[in-house]
Scaffold this active site. Structure first.
Site, mmCIF file in Angstrom:
data_model
loop_
_atom_site.group_PDB
_atom_site.id
_atom_site.type_symbol
_atom_site.label_atom_id
_atom_site.label_comp_id
_atom_site.label_asym_id
_atom_site.label_seq_id
_atom_site.Cartn_x
_atom_site.Cartn_y
_atom_site.Cartn_z
ATOM 1 N N LYS A 3 0.810 -1.219 0.000
ATOM 2 C CA LYS A 3 0.000 0.000 0.000
ATOM 3 C C LYS A 3 0.841 1.267 0.000
ATOM 4 O O LYS A 3 0.481 2.247 -0.628
ATOM 5 C CB LYS A 3 -0.984 -0.005 1.169
ATOM 6 N N ARG A 78 -8.391 2.462 10.511
ATOM 7 C CA ARG A 78 -8.122 1.039 10.731
ATOM 8 C C ARG A 78 -9.072 0.422 11.753
ATOM 9 O O ARG A 78 -8.953 -0.766 12.043
ATOM 10 C CB ARG A 78 -6.707 0.873 11.247
ATOM 11 N N ARG A 117 11.090 -7.446 3.865
ATOM 12 C CA ARG A 117 11.248 -5.998 3.636
ATOM 13 C C ARG A 117 12.430 -5.461 4.433
ATOM 14 O O ARG A 117 12.634 -5.787 5.590
ATOM 15 C CB ARG A 117 9.959 -5.294 4.055
ATOM 16 N N ARG A 150 12.128 -3.276 9.912
ATOM 17 C CA ARG A 150 11.227 -2.647 10.878
ATOM 18 C C ARG A 150 10.969 -3.640 12.000
ATOM 19 O O ARG A 150 10.737 -4.818 11.717
ATOM 20 C CB ARG A 150 9.902 -2.297 10.186
ATOM 21 N N ARG A 161 0.024 -8.701 13.812
ATOM 22 C CA ARG A 161 -0.590 -7.626 13.019
ATOM 23 C C ARG A 161 -1.736 -8.170 12.171
ATOM 24 O O ARG A 161 -2.761 -7.503 11.987
ATOM 25 C CB ARG A 161 0.462 -6.954 12.118
HETATM 26 P P1 AMP Z 1 1.805 0.947 8.617
HETATM 27 O O1 AMP Z 1 3.073 1.605 8.212
HETATM 28 O O2 AMP Z 1 0.585 1.539 7.982
HETATM 29 O O3 AMP Z 1 1.865 -0.559 8.454
HETATM 30 O O4 AMP Z 1 1.632 1.213 10.190
HETATM 31 C C1 AMP Z 1 2.592 0.746 11.106
HETATM 32 C C2 AMP Z 1 2.023 0.727 12.513
HETATM 33 O O5 AMP Z 1 1.649 2.062 12.910
HETATM 34 C C3 AMP Z 1 0.770 -0.107 12.721
HETATM 35 O O6 AMP Z 1 1.038 -1.480 12.906
HETATM 36 C C4 AMP Z 1 0.183 0.554 13.969
HETATM 37 O O7 AMP Z 1 0.892 0.182 15.138
HETATM 38 C C5 AMP Z 1 0.471 2.022 13.703
HETATM 39 N N1 AMP Z 1 -0.628 2.654 12.932
HETATM 40 C C6 AMP Z 1 -0.580 3.156 11.659
HETATM 41 N N2 AMP Z 1 -1.779 3.628 11.292
HETATM 42 C C7 AMP Z 1 -2.618 3.407 12.342
HETATM 43 C C8 AMP Z 1 -3.993 3.666 12.573
HETATM 44 N N3 AMP Z 1 -4.779 4.208 11.634
HETATM 45 N N4 AMP Z 1 -4.499 3.319 13.786
HETATM 46 C C9 AMP Z 1 -3.745 2.779 14.754
HETATM 47 N N5 AMP Z 1 -2.440 2.492 14.589
HETATM 48 C C10 AMP Z 1 -1.873 2.806 13.399
#
Ligand code: AMP
Length: 205
Positions: A3, A78, A117, A150, A161
């Protein structure tokens, strides 16, 4: 392709900002801001950051002048509670949601992509040990910095996750499906194929 990659490509195509809540949170963690200090432990554990923090974050970001012509949200909302928060924020900035795009991939493929990754902590470039290896193993092609994984891309955290996604984020897809906004796009192909499918999903009513 994932994404983040696709959202960046859409940003260039649509010429509107790419608002990635994950990127904003990672930057806050790196800089040690109050938000970063509260969000860091949730992120490392593969858990969602609490909705009240996310609501403040997204309201502040979408009120910035560069978001006035529109924006691409990546990774938000989310949870069902975040859908309600977003509804309120969008109403206050006067921007309706045009589309909700969901990239769909098999669990095995998601685990393969995330666990392989590697990212450059200096310039943010993203690599993959199999499908996009850097020229010199473990070093960024752009700036030579040592690549890192990461913390939430470790296999055990990825499984957590995925559990969180199923419990908390799948209901979000259901809400937008109900509203007629959701378009599901097969993420199995290469970046160009997924991007072409996303553009079609955006263009068709
Ligand atoms: P991402 O880079 O989108 O995979 O986000 C990495 C991490 O950031 C997620 O696993 C959550 O811990 C946190 N995170 C990102 N977006 C959200 C959201 N909309 N609500 C809650 N936690 C978020």
């Amino acid at each position: 392709m994932g994404k983040g990659t696709q959202a960046l490509r859409l940003r260039l195509e649509l010429k509107v900002p790419h608002v990635s809540t994950g990127d904003i949170l990672r930057e806050a963690v790196k800089r040690g801001t109050p938000l970063g200090r509260r969000a860091g432990s949730f992120m490392e554990a593969g858990k969602l950051v609490p909705d009240d923090l996310m609501g403040d974050l997204i309201a502040a970001r979408l009120a910035q002048p560069d978001a006035a012509p529109g924006f691409i949200l990546d990774g938000f909302p989310r949870t069902a509670a975040q859908v309600a928060i977003l509804d309120r924020v969008l109403e206050s900035v006067g921007e309706p949601l045009d589309r909700v795009l969901a990239l769909v991939a098999a669990e095995k493929e998601i685990v393969r992509r995330l666990s392989g990754r590697r990212i450059c902590p200096a310039c943010g470039s993203v690599f993959h040990v199999e499908s996009r290896p850097s020229a010199s193993p473990g070093a960024c092609d752009g700036c030579g910095t040592a690549l890192v994984q990461r913390p939430d891309d470790e296999e055990k955290v990825i499984r957590d996750r995925l559990g969180v996604f199923e419990a908390q984020t799948l209901p979000v897809a259901a809400i937008y499906r109900e509203r007629g906004l959701l378009r599901e796009v097969d993420a199995a192909g290469d970046s160009d194929a997924v991007f072409a499918a996303l553009k079609i999903a955006l263009a068709t009513p």
